[in-house]
Design a protein around this motif. Structure first.
Motif, PDB file in Angstrom:
ATOM      1  N   ILE A   8       0.871  -1.174   0.000  1.00  0.00           N
ATOM      2  CA  ILE A   8       0.000   0.000   0.000  1.00  0.00           C
ATOM      3  C   ILE A   8       0.905   1.220   0.000  1.00  0.00           C
ATOM      4  O   ILE A   8       1.771   1.343   0.838  1.00  0.00           O
ATOM      5  N   GLU A   9       0.706   2.106  -0.960  1.00  0.00           N
ATOM      6  CA  GLU A   9       1.503   3.330  -1.045  1.00  0.00           C
ATOM      7  C   GLU A   9       0.641   4.515  -0.722  1.00  0.00           C
ATOM      8  O   GLU A   9      -0.473   4.621  -1.182  1.00  0.00           O
ATOM      9  N   GLY A  10       1.193   5.378  -0.035  1.00  0.00           N
ATOM     10  CA  GLY A  10       0.579   6.680   0.241  1.00  0.00           C
ATOM     11  C   GLY A  10      -0.343   6.556   1.376  1.00  0.00           C
ATOM     12  O   GLY A  10      -0.115   7.071   2.437  1.00  0.00           O
ATOM     13  N   VAL A  11      -1.043   5.779   1.088  1.00  0.00           N
ATOM     14  CA  VAL A  11      -1.369   4.398   1.413  1.00  0.00           C
ATOM     15  C   VAL A  11      -1.411   3.669   0.066  1.00  0.00           C
ATOM     16  O   VAL A  11      -2.424   3.674  -0.569  1.00  0.00           O
ATOM     17  N   SER A  12      -0.340   2.996  -0.375  1.00  0.00           N
ATOM     18  CA  SER A  12      -0.292   2.351  -1.665  1.00  0.00           C
ATOM     19  C   SER A  12       0.166   0.917  -1.512  1.00  0.00           C
ATOM     20  O   SER A  12       1.060   0.654  -0.757  1.00  0.00           O
ATOM     21  N   LEU A  72       0.595  -3.009  -7.487  1.00  0.00           N
ATOM     22  CA  LEU A  72      -0.098  -1.995  -6.707  1.00  0.00           C
ATOM     23  C   LEU A  72      -1.557  -2.393  -6.537  1.00  0.00           C
ATOM     24  O   LEU A  72      -2.242  -2.689  -7.507  1.00  0.00           O
ATOM     25  N   ALA A  73      -2.030  -2.370  -5.297  1.00  0.00           N
ATOM     26  CA  ALA A  73      -3.417  -2.719  -5.014  1.00  0.00           C
ATOM     27  C   ALA A  73      -4.223  -1.528  -4.513  1.00  0.00           C
ATOM     28  O   ALA A  73      -5.427  -1.487  -4.688  1.00  0.00           O
ATOM     29  N   PHE A  74      -3.548  -0.559  -3.895  1.00  0.00           N
ATOM     30  CA  PHE A  74      -4.249   0.625  -3.392  1.00  0.00           C
ATOM     31  C   PHE A  74      -3.282   1.792  -3.320  1.00  0.00           C
ATOM     32  O   PHE A  74      -2.145   1.624  -2.900  1.00  0.00           O
ATOM     33  N   SER A  75      -3.735   2.952  -3.713  1.00  0.00           N
ATOM     34  CA  SER A  75      -2.936   4.165  -3.624  1.00  0.00           C
ATOM     35  C   SER A  75      -3.854   5.355  -3.403  1.00  0.00           C
ATOM     36  O   SER A  75      -4.887   5.458  -4.068  1.00  0.00           O
ATOM     37  N   THR A  76      -3.489   6.233  -2.497  1.00  0.00           N
ATOM     38  CA  THR A  76      -4.300   7.428  -2.283  1.00  0.00           C
ATOM     39  C   THR A  76      -4.277   8.336  -3.509  1.00  0.00           C
ATOM     40  O   THR A  76      -5.194   9.116  -3.707  1.00  0.00           O
ATOM     41  N   ASN A  77      -3.249   8.227  -4.325  1.00  0.00           N
ATOM     42  CA  ASN A  77      -3.200   9.004  -5.570  1.00  0.00           C
ATOM     43  C   ASN A  77      -4.282   8.548  -6.546  1.00  0.00           C
ATOM     44  O   ASN A  77      -4.720   9.318  -7.388  1.00  0.00           O
ATOM     45  N   LYS A  78      -4.702   7.294  -6.435  1.00  0.00           N
ATOM     46  CA  LYS A  78      -5.694   6.742  -7.357  1.00  0.00           C
ATOM     47  C   LYS A  78      -7.073   6.580  -6.735  1.00  0.00           C
ATOM     48  O   LYS A  78      -8.081   6.667  -7.430  1.00  0.00           O
ATOM     49  N   LEU A  98       2.415  -4.623   2.519  1.00  0.00           N
ATOM     50  CA  LEU A  98       3.421  -3.615   2.814  1.00  0.00           C
ATOM     51  C   LEU A  98       2.775  -2.250   2.625  1.00  0.00           C
ATOM     52  O   LEU A  98       2.333  -1.923   1.529  1.00  0.00           O
ATOM     53  N   MET A  99       2.684  -1.470   3.703  1.00  0.00           N
ATOM     54  CA  MET A  99       2.107  -0.135   3.623  1.00  0.00           C
ATOM     55  C   MET A  99       3.229   0.890   3.688  1.00  0.00           C
ATOM     56  O   MET A  99       4.082   0.828   4.573  1.00  0.00           O
ATOM     57  N   VAL A 100       3.236   1.826   2.729  1.00  0.00           N
ATOM     58  CA  VAL A 100       4.239   2.876   2.674  1.00  0.00           C
ATOM     59  C   VAL A 100       3.505   4.213   2.683  1.00  0.00           C
ATOM     60  O   VAL A 100       2.610   4.429   1.872  1.00  0.00           O
ATOM     61  N   ILE A 101       3.886   5.083   3.596  1.00  0.00           N
ATOM     62  CA  ILE A 101       3.221   6.378   3.742  1.00  0.00           C
ATOM     63  C   ILE A 101       4.250   7.493   3.610  1.00  0.00           C
ATOM     64  O   ILE A 101       5.330   7.417   4.190  1.00  0.00           O
ATOM     65  N   LYS A 102       3.898   8.509   2.843  1.00  0.00           N
ATOM     66  CA  LYS A 102       4.716   9.716   2.725  1.00  0.00           C
ATOM     67  C   LYS A 102       3.880  10.852   3.299  1.00  0.00           C
ATOM     68  O   LYS A 102       2.793  11.146   2.796  1.00  0.00           O
ATOM     69  N   SER A 104       3.114  14.921   4.768  1.00  0.00           N
ATOM     70  CA  SER A 104       3.157  16.235   4.112  1.00  0.00           C
ATOM     71  C   SER A 104       4.522  16.904   4.209  1.00  0.00           C
ATOM     72  O   SER A 104       4.806  17.836   3.467  1.00  0.00           O
ATOM     73  N   ASP A 105       5.397  16.420   5.113  1.00  0.00           N
ATOM     74  CA  ASP A 105       6.759  16.937   5.210  1.00  0.00           C
ATOM     75  C   ASP A 105       7.742  16.142   4.351  1.00  0.00           C
ATOM     76  O   ASP A 105       8.944  16.411   4.369  1.00  0.00           O
ATOM     77  N   GLY A 106       7.246  15.126   3.637  1.00  0.00           N
ATOM     78  CA  GLY A 106       8.104  14.320   2.779  1.00  0.00           C
ATOM     79  C   GLY A 106       8.756  13.140   3.476  1.00  0.00           C
ATOM     80  O   GLY A 106       9.556  12.437   2.871  1.00  0.00           O
ATOM     81  N   HIS A 107       8.441  12.906   4.748  1.00  0.00           N
ATOM     82  CA  HIS A 107       8.996  11.769   5.477  1.00  0.00           C
ATOM     83  C   HIS A 107       8.257  10.495   5.076  1.00  0.00           C
ATOM     84  O   HIS A 107       7.037  10.502   4.928  1.00  0.00           O
ATOM     85  N   MET A 108       9.018   9.407   4.920  1.00  0.00           N
ATOM     86  CA  MET A 108       8.410   8.138   4.546  1.00  0.00           C
ATOM     87  C   MET A 108       8.585   7.111   5.646  1.00  0.00           C
ATOM     88  O   MET A 108       9.660   6.999   6.236  1.00  0.00           O
ATOM     89  N   PHE A 109       7.518   6.347   5.894  1.00  0.00           N
ATOM     90  CA  PHE A 109       7.513   5.319   6.915  1.00  0.00           C
ATOM     91  C   PHE A 109       6.428   4.313   6.556  1.00  0.00           C
ATOM     92  O   PHE A 109       5.680   4.516   5.598  1.00  0.00           O
ATOM     93  N   GLY A 110       6.343   3.243   7.302  1.00  0.00           N
ATOM     94  CA  GLY A 110       5.316   2.273   7.007  1.00  0.00           C
ATOM     95  C   GLY A 110       5.434   1.012   7.832  1.00  0.00           C
ATOM     96  O   GLY A 110       6.106   0.989   8.867  1.00  0.00           O
ATOM     97  N   ALA A 111       4.787  -0.031   7.336  1.00  0.00           N
ATOM     98  CA  ALA A 111       4.735  -1.293   8.067  1.00  0.00           C
ATOM     99  C   ALA A 111       4.550  -2.448   7.099  1.00  0.00           C
ATOM    100  O   ALA A 111       3.962  -2.294   6.032  1.00  0.00           O
ATOM    101  N   LEU A 112       5.063  -3.598   7.509  1.00  0.00           N
ATOM    102  CA  LEU A 112       4.733  -4.847   6.846  1.00  0.00           C
ATOM    103  C   LEU A 112       3.788  -5.565   7.793  1.00  0.00           C
ATOM    104  O   LEU A 112       4.125  -5.792   8.956  1.00  0.00           O
ATOM    105  N   ALA A 113       2.606  -5.885   7.316  1.00  0.00           N
ATOM    106  CA  ALA A 113       1.644  -6.655   8.099  1.00  0.00           C
ATOM    107  C   ALA A 113       1.591  -8.057   7.506  1.00  0.00           C
ATOM    108  O   ALA A 113       1.567  -8.219   6.288  1.00  0.00           O
ATOM    109  N   SER A 114       1.582  -9.045   8.364  1.00  0.00           N
ATOM    110  CA  SER A 114       1.591 -10.427   7.889  1.00  0.00           C
ATOM    111  C   SER A 114       0.258 -10.835   7.270  1.00  0.00           C
ATOM    112  O   SER A 114       0.160 -11.881   6.640  1.00  0.00           O
ATOM    113  N   GLU A 115      -0.752 -10.001   7.437  1.00  0.00           N
ATOM    114  CA  GLU A 115      -2.048 -10.244   6.814  1.00  0.00           C
ATOM    115  C   GLU A 115      -2.671  -8.896   6.462  1.00  0.00           C
ATOM    116  O   GLU A 115      -2.243  -7.861   6.972  1.00  0.00           O
TER     117      GLU A 115
END
Length: 144
Positions: A8-12, A72-78, A98-102, A104-115
């Motif tokens: 998942i970015e951006g949430v994607s 890609l399965a989900f993106s806030t851009n889409k 795998l969730m990846v979040i950016k 508003s300050d440009g910092h990136m972080f996220g999580a891997l969830a097993s489900e």
């Protein structure tokens, strides 16, 4: 057996699919794999992650996901910023996410969830689950 991982970015979110390689003693894990082996094949370019960041994440994913195809399965851009749409996209899935979040300050972080992420009255996940950040440098936080 086909295995899938989602991102998942951006949430994607990306989906990873491949056949697991198993020996008679369970999954085979090789520690001498080169960066090209760990580099996932993306179905489309990431809106957020650069290739070096993808490689850093791939090196820390569970061994069962090595060589998986990411899509890609989900993106806030889409799909907008709706958590309901995110949960709906997760319905019926049974794979790591795998969730990846950016922010508003440009910092990136996220999580891997097993489900996949879901509404729940309690916690869920396994020892594969972890948090990560790329700010200021790449750091990984495993479960304790």
């Amino acid at each position: 057996m086909d295995a899938v991982m989602r991102v998942i970015e951006g949430v994607s979110r990306m989906r990873i699919t491949t056949k697991e390689v198993k020996s008679k003693h369970g999954p085979t894990i090789r520690t001498d794999l080169g960066p090209e082996t760990l580099r996932p094949n993306l179905s489309e370019p990431s809106d957020i992650l650069q290739m070096d960041q993808i490689e850093k994440l791939a090196k820390n994913l569970p061994p069962r996901t090595i060589g998986y195809h990411w899509s890609l399965a989900f993106s806030t851009n889409k799909y907008s910023m709706s958590i309901k749409i995110l949960y709906r996209a997760m319905q019926g899935l049974d794979t790591p996410v795998l969730m990846v979040i950016k922010d508003s300050d440009g910092h990136m972080f996220g999580a891997l969830a097993s489900e996949p992420f879901k509404v729940s009255n309690s916690f869920y996940g396994t020892g594969e689950t972890f948090l990560f950040t790329f700010c200021p440098d790449f750091e990984l936080y495993r479960f304790t």
